[in-house]
Design a protein around this motif. Structure first.
Motif, PDB file in Angstrom:
ATOM      1  N   PRO A  98      54.712  13.900  24.528  1.00  0.00           N
ATOM      2  CA  PRO A  98      53.829  14.932  23.983  1.00  0.00           C
ATOM      3  C   PRO A  98      52.783  15.344  25.021  1.00  0.00           C
ATOM      4  O   PRO A  98      52.434  14.575  25.912  1.00  0.00           O
ATOM      5  N   GLU A  99      52.295  16.552  24.897  1.00  0.00           N
ATOM      6  CA  GLU A  99      51.313  17.051  25.858  1.00  0.00           C
ATOM      7  C   GLU A  99      49.955  16.444  25.543  1.00  0.00           C
ATOM      8  O   GLU A  99      49.280  16.855  24.597  1.00  0.00           O
ATOM      9  N   THR A 100      49.581  15.450  26.309  1.00  0.00           N
ATOM     10  CA  THR A 100      48.261  14.847  26.168  1.00  0.00           C
ATOM     11  C   THR A 100      47.559  14.907  27.516  1.00  0.00           C
ATOM     12  O   THR A 100      48.190  14.797  28.566  1.00  0.00           O
ATOM     13  N   TRP A 101      46.265  15.077  27.457  1.00  0.00           N
ATOM     14  CA  TRP A 101      45.445  15.173  28.655  1.00  0.00           C
ATOM     15  C   TRP A 101      44.556  13.941  28.764  1.00  0.00           C
ATOM     16  O   TRP A 101      44.151  13.368  27.759  1.00  0.00           O
ATOM     17  N   SER A 102      44.245  13.551  29.986  1.00  0.00           N
ATOM     18  CA  SER A 102      43.350  12.434  30.255  1.00  0.00           C
ATOM     19  C   SER A 102      42.225  12.919  31.167  1.00  0.00           C
ATOM     20  O   SER A 102      42.466  13.663  32.113  1.00  0.00           O
ATOM     21  N   ALA A 103      41.012  12.469  30.859  1.00  0.00           N
ATOM     22  CA  ALA A 103      39.847  12.836  31.665  1.00  0.00           C
ATOM     23  C   ALA A 103      39.545  11.706  32.648  1.00  0.00           C
ATOM     24  O   ALA A 103      39.504  10.542  32.268  1.00  0.00           O
ATOM     25  N   PHE A 104      39.356  12.058  33.908  1.00  0.00           N
ATOM     26  CA  PHE A 104      38.980  11.126  34.957  1.00  0.00           C
ATOM     27  C   PHE A 104      37.605  11.544  35.478  1.00  0.00           C
ATOM     28  O   PHE A 104      37.444  12.656  35.979  1.00  0.00           O
ATOM     29  N   VAL A 105      36.626  10.670  35.351  1.00  0.00           N
ATOM     30  CA  VAL A 105      35.274  10.941  35.839  1.00  0.00           C
ATOM     31  C   VAL A 105      34.989   9.932  36.949  1.00  0.00           C
ATOM     32  O   VAL A 105      35.008   8.729  36.727  1.00  0.00           O
ATOM     33  N   TYR A 106      34.750  10.438  38.151  1.00  0.00           N
ATOM     34  CA  TYR A 106      34.598   9.603  39.345  1.00  0.00           C
ATOM     35  C   TYR A 106      33.115   9.320  39.603  1.00  0.00           C
ATOM     36  O   TYR A 106      32.475   9.979  40.417  1.00  0.00           O
ATOM     37  N   ALA A 107      32.586   8.307  38.946  1.00  0.00           N
ATOM     38  CA  ALA A 107      31.162   7.983  39.043  1.00  0.00           C
ATOM     39  C   ALA A 107      30.782   7.411  40.410  1.00  0.00           C
ATOM     40  O   ALA A 107      29.633   7.506  40.822  1.00  0.00           O
ATOM     41  N   HIS A 108      31.732   6.833  41.127  1.00  0.00           N
ATOM     42  CA  HIS A 108      31.457   6.207  42.419  1.00  0.00           C
ATOM     43  C   HIS A 108      32.116   6.950  43.571  1.00  0.00           C
ATOM     44  O   HIS A 108      32.393   6.375  44.611  1.00  0.00           O
ATOM     45  N   TYR A 128      35.118  10.188  44.647  1.00  0.00           N
ATOM     46  CA  TYR A 128      36.530  10.489  44.392  1.00  0.00           C
ATOM     47  C   TYR A 128      37.473   9.445  44.985  1.00  0.00           C
ATOM     48  O   TYR A 128      38.451   9.066  44.377  1.00  0.00           O
ATOM     49  N   ASN A 129      37.197   8.954  46.165  1.00  0.00           N
ATOM     50  CA  ASN A 129      38.097   8.027  46.849  1.00  0.00           C
ATOM     51  C   ASN A 129      37.797   6.555  46.591  1.00  0.00           C
ATOM     52  O   ASN A 129      38.384   5.690  47.221  1.00  0.00           O
ATOM     53  N   SER A 130      36.883   6.254  45.684  1.00  0.00           N
ATOM     54  CA  SER A 130      36.500   4.861  45.478  1.00  0.00           C
ATOM     55  C   SER A 130      37.538   4.083  44.667  1.00  0.00           C
ATOM     56  O   SER A 130      37.594   2.875  44.745  1.00  0.00           O
ATOM     57  N   GLY A 131      38.322   4.754  43.867  1.00  0.00           N
ATOM     58  CA  GLY A 131      39.269   4.055  42.999  1.00  0.00           C
ATOM     59  C   GLY A 131      38.627   3.564  41.718  1.00  0.00           C
ATOM     60  O   GLY A 131      39.297   3.039  40.842  1.00  0.00           O
ATOM     61  N   ARG A 132      37.329   3.730  41.600  1.00  0.00           N
ATOM     62  CA  ARG A 132      36.615   3.343  40.386  1.00  0.00           C
ATOM     63  C   ARG A 132      36.272   4.612  39.625  1.00  0.00           C
ATOM     64  O   ARG A 132      35.511   5.443  40.101  1.00  0.00           O
ATOM     65  N   TYR A 133      36.836   4.756  38.455  1.00  0.00           N
ATOM     66  CA  TYR A 133      36.628   5.947  37.648  1.00  0.00           C
ATOM     67  C   TYR A 133      36.661   5.571  36.180  1.00  0.00           C
ATOM     68  O   TYR A 133      37.139   4.511  35.793  1.00  0.00           O
ATOM     69  N   LYS A 134      36.130   6.453  35.380  1.00  0.00           N
ATOM     70  CA  LYS A 134      36.174   6.287  33.930  1.00  0.00           C
ATOM     71  C   LYS A 134      37.278   7.193  33.404  1.00  0.00           C
ATOM     72  O   LYS A 134      37.260   8.401  33.635  1.00  0.00           O
ATOM     73  N   LYS A 135      38.253   6.605  32.718  1.00  0.00           N
ATOM     74  CA  LYS A 135      39.397   7.361  32.211  1.00  0.00           C
ATOM     75  C   LYS A 135      39.372   7.347  30.696  1.00  0.00           C
ATOM     76  O   LYS A 135      39.232   6.299  30.077  1.00  0.00           O
ATOM     77  N   THR A 136      39.500   8.519  30.104  1.00  0.00           N
ATOM     78  CA  THR A 136      39.559   8.662  28.655  1.00  0.00           C
ATOM     79  C   THR A 136      40.804   9.471  28.322  1.00  0.00           C
ATOM     80  O   THR A 136      41.057  10.507  28.929  1.00  0.00           O
ATOM     81  N   ASP A 137      41.579   8.993  27.350  1.00  0.00           N
ATOM     82  CA  ASP A 137      42.892   9.581  27.046  1.00  0.00           C
ATOM     83  C   ASP A 137      42.914  10.359  25.729  1.00  0.00           C
ATOM     84  O   ASP A 137      41.960  10.348  24.957  1.00  0.00           O
ATOM     85  N   ASP A 138      44.084  10.979  25.519  1.00  0.00           N
ATOM     86  CA  ASP A 138      44.501  11.586  24.249  1.00  0.00           C
ATOM     87  C   ASP A 138      43.739  12.843  23.856  1.00  0.00           C
ATOM     88  O   ASP A 138      43.400  13.045  22.697  1.00  0.00           O
ATOM     89  N   LEU A 186      32.093  14.066  40.335  1.00  0.00           N
ATOM     90  CA  LEU A 186      33.382  14.760  40.279  1.00  0.00           C
ATOM     91  C   LEU A 186      34.168  14.344  39.044  1.00  0.00           C
ATOM     92  O   LEU A 186      34.042  13.228  38.551  1.00  0.00           O
ATOM     93  N   TRP A 187      35.035  15.247  38.587  1.00  0.00           N
ATOM     94  CA  TRP A 187      35.896  14.963  37.449  1.00  0.00           C
ATOM     95  C   TRP A 187      37.202  15.730  37.598  1.00  0.00           C
ATOM     96  O   TRP A 187      37.287  16.708  38.343  1.00  0.00           O
ATOM     97  N   GLU A 188      38.223  15.271  36.883  1.00  0.00           N
ATOM     98  CA  GLU A 188      39.518  15.955  36.814  1.00  0.00           C
ATOM     99  C   GLU A 188      40.136  15.673  35.456  1.00  0.00           C
ATOM    100  O   GLU A 188      39.838  14.657  34.835  1.00  0.00           O
ATOM    101  N   CYS A 189      41.024  16.536  35.031  1.00  0.00           N
ATOM    102  CA  CYS A 189      41.818  16.305  33.835  1.00  0.00           C
ATOM    103  C   CYS A 189      43.293  16.282  34.247  1.00  0.00           C
ATOM    104  O   CYS A 189      43.744  17.138  35.004  1.00  0.00           O
ATOM    105  N   GLY A 190      44.029  15.292  33.741  1.00  0.00           N
ATOM    106  CA  GLY A 190      45.430  15.143  34.092  1.00  0.00           C
ATOM    107  C   GLY A 190      46.329  15.268  32.877  1.00  0.00           C
ATOM    108  O   GLY A 190      45.994  14.806  31.786  1.00  0.00           O
ATOM    109  N   LEU A 191      47.477  15.894  33.079  1.00  0.00           N
ATOM    110  CA  LEU A 191      48.452  16.090  32.010  1.00  0.00           C
ATOM    111  C   LEU A 191      49.528  15.008  32.074  1.00  0.00           C
ATOM    112  O   LEU A 191      50.092  14.762  33.140  1.00  0.00           O
ATOM    113  N   ARG A 192      49.804  14.363  30.947  1.00  0.00           N
ATOM    114  CA  ARG A 192      50.841  13.321  30.808  1.00  0.00           C
ATOM    115  C   ARG A 192      50.716  12.255  31.902  1.00  0.00           C
ATOM    116  O   ARG A 192      51.621  12.058  32.707  1.00  0.00           O
ATOM    117  N   CYS A 193      49.618  11.543  31.903  1.00  0.00           N
ATOM    118  CA  CYS A 193      49.366  10.505  32.903  1.00  0.00           C
ATOM    119  C   CYS A 193      49.989   9.179  32.478  1.00  0.00           C
ATOM    120  O   CYS A 193      50.024   8.856  31.298  1.00  0.00           O
TER     121      CYS A 193
END
Length: 103
Positions: free
Chosen positions: A34-44, A46-56, A78-85
């Motif tokens: 199903p088409e679900t999106w996930s939010a990635f918020v890069y608090a540390h 973009y390249n740190s690998g530490r991010y807050k991810k929220t789904d659905d 920085l932030w991004e939204c990803g489709l079907r992660c």
């Protein structure tokens, strides 16, 4: 003669194994999630690998609204939204069909 039959058996066995793995891979790719999106918020960063991810999230707009709000709370990070992660073990991280960050 016995070596040939043993070799033939091994070749057939590996061919069947390879065919089964190929079939399983094709099945996984053709299943439509199903088409679900996930939010990635890069608090540390973009390249740190530490991010807050929220789904659905059901659509990009709701994902974007959540991500921009979280990013502002954390100091306009920085932030991004990803489709079907999904998590990719080989890369040790999340892989998405598409990533968007459109203002």
């Amino acid at each position: 003669m016995q070596n040939r039959s043993s070799l033939l058996f091994v070749v057939i066995l590996f061919s069947l194994l390879a065919g089964a793995l190929y079939w399983i891979t094709i099945e996984e790719e053709t299943q439509q999630a199903p088409e679900t999106w996930s939010a990635f918020v890069y608090a540390h960063g973009y390249n740190s690998g530490r991010y807050k991810k929220t789904d659905d999230f059901e659509d990009y707009q709701s994902c974007k609204a959540f991500a921009t709000e979280q990013a502002k709370e954390l100091g306009d990070v920085l932030w991004e939204c990803g489709l079907r992660c999904r998590f990719d073990n080989s890369r040790q991280g999340f892989q998405c069909e598409t990533m968007q960050n459109q203002e």
